[in-house]
Design a protein around this motif. Structure first.
Motif, short mmCIF file in Angstrom:
data_model
loop_
_atom_site.label_atom_id
_atom_site.label_comp_id
_atom_site.label_asym_id
_atom_site.label_seq_id
_atom_site.Cartn_x
_atom_site.Cartn_y
_atom_site.Cartn_z
N THR A 47 3.55 14.96 -0.91
CA THR A 47 4.61 15.95 -0.83
C THR A 47 5.84 15.29 -0.21
OG1 THR A 47 3.81 16.67 1.34
CG2 THR A 47 3.03 17.90 -0.58
N ARG A 49 1.31 21.57 -6.22
CA ARG A 49 1.64 21.97 -4.86
C ARG A 49 3.15 21.94 -4.62
NH1 ARG A 49 -2.29 24.46 -1.63
NH2 ARG A 49 -4.29 23.40 -1.84
N TYR A 92 -3.67 28.92 -5.02
CA TYR A 92 -4.25 27.66 -5.49
C TYR A 92 -5.77 27.74 -5.43
CZ TYR A 92 -5.33 22.67 -5.79
OH TYR A 92 -5.83 21.45 -6.18
#
Length: 374
Positions: free
Chosen positions: A16, A55, A69
């Motif tokens: 991320t 994500r 999720y």
């Protein structure tokens, strides 16, 4: 030189923020599809960054949609599917609520087949939610869960992005066709829930959505993930090494990308190893360590193949043949008849272990390929 006190900037968790490289076009497309209610299938080999991509999309949509999720990798029954769907939906809907109790009551009023209760940890006083399917069959739960979620969304004036990771695992279950049909029915009727289905066994996943006899036929936007351009990956590595206080020459960054064939997971892991070893060891030693670390996973895959499948897999890794059925290839690698090769090839393709590219047949996983010819 590398300062031993520097903190390694690379991680093996889902990528991320700064550790997520590129995918700008894919992120934009997925965001638009989810906001527009266009159900989407994303497929690519294992360790290609599908989950990280999902994500990132979920995070960027969080002010417009609730992200749910669900990881289906470990499912073994239709009950597991129903349980995972409920748990992830309830957790996501109640995630940011200040008053958990009132939210749980509201959720329970829509998911009428679900047994939902809440208690408080005696030490931390944090709420703990208990979910049970009760006496109602899993079929009924799966048949009604998407409709109930959609009704909840309509009432609360929200939209949901429902991410189903490793979606092809449904096909391994005894009740797979029934589950497909029930989920397809819910998906088709939903007005406030957008599905994003991720998968790594591409042959199985394509069959689910391209076979006329299957419930999901032509029901979703199909989005294969391409490779991240090498130039982007090289620039990314130089930047992250620099952020960690280490200079990475362009040629070493290119070597990392080439060795890992642009697979994001392997690039992150090799970079993590090399960052720590750079002061005292060569990149080649880091590459060897990566292969050794991944070996147990490859052994688990390899041991479950028949002898002929193993022989064919190793032959593909070594020869990278243009023609799998040429007499010279069959003879050199002792593969026997074309019929035997066809049977083994079908299994290897179904497991997403080999694929045909413009340059010939290859083992899908680049590090697995290296392990096979060691």
């Amino acid at each position: 030189m590398k300062d031993n006190n520097l903190v390694n900037p690379f991680r093996l968790t889902l990528a991320t923020d700064d550790l997520f490289c590129n995918r700008v076009a894919e992120i934009d497309r997925l965001m638009q599809n989810m906001l527009s209610g266009i159900h989407t299938v994303v497929y690519a080999p294992r360790r290609y960054g599908k989950s990280s991509l999902a994500r990132v999309v979920m995070t960027r949509l969080e002010d417009k949609m609730v992200g749910v999720y669900v990881d289906l990798f470990s499912i073994t029954s239709i009950e597991d599917v129903a349980d995972k769907l409920y748990r992830c939906i309830v957790e996501a809907l109640g995630h940011n609520a200040v008053d958990k109790s009132s939210v749980m009551s509201r959720i329970a009023s829509f998911f009428k087949n679900l047994r939902l209760s809440m208690s408080f940890d005696p030490i931390t006083q944090n709420p703990e939610i208990s979910i049970s399917l009760g006496d109602v069959s899993a079929d009924i739960h799966i048949e009604t869960v998407i409709g109930a979620l959609d009704e909840y969304c309509a009432k609360q004036k929200i939209k949901v992005c429902l991410i189903l990771d490793e979606f092809q695992e449904i096909c391994t279950l005894k009740d797979s066709k029934k589950i497909e049909a029930l989920l397809r029915s819910g998906m088709q009727a939903a007005k406030h829930v957008s599905f994003m289905m991720l998968g790594s066994r591409r042959t199985i996943l394509r069959d689910m959505f391209e076979d006329r006899k299957r419930p999901f036929y032509k029901s979703a936007y199909i989005m294969p993930l391409p490779k991240i351009p090498e130039k982007e990956m090289v620039s990314f590595l130089v930047r992250i090494f620099k952020k960690g206080g280490v200079t990475l020459p362009l040629e070493e960054a290119q070597q990392i990308v080439n060795f890992c064939d642009s697979y994001p997971y392997y690039i992150q892991k090799l970079s993590m190893l090399f960052f720590d070893m750079k002061a005292k060891d060569t990149l080649t030693k880091s590459e060897a360590l990566l292969v050794a670390m991944e070996a147990p996973d490859y052994e688990n895959i390899y041991i479950n193949l028949t002898m002929h499948q193993k022989r064919l897999l190793r032959a593909v890794a070594k020869a990278k043949p243009m023609n799998m059925f040429s007499n010279s290839f069959l003879v050199e690698y002792h593969l026997g008849s074309q019929g035997g090769v066809q049977n083994s090839l079908a299994k290897l393709k179904k497991l997403d272990l080999v694929e045909q590219r413009k340059e010939g047949w290859r083992v899908v996983d680049p590090i697995f390929e290296k392990w096979l010819i060691m």
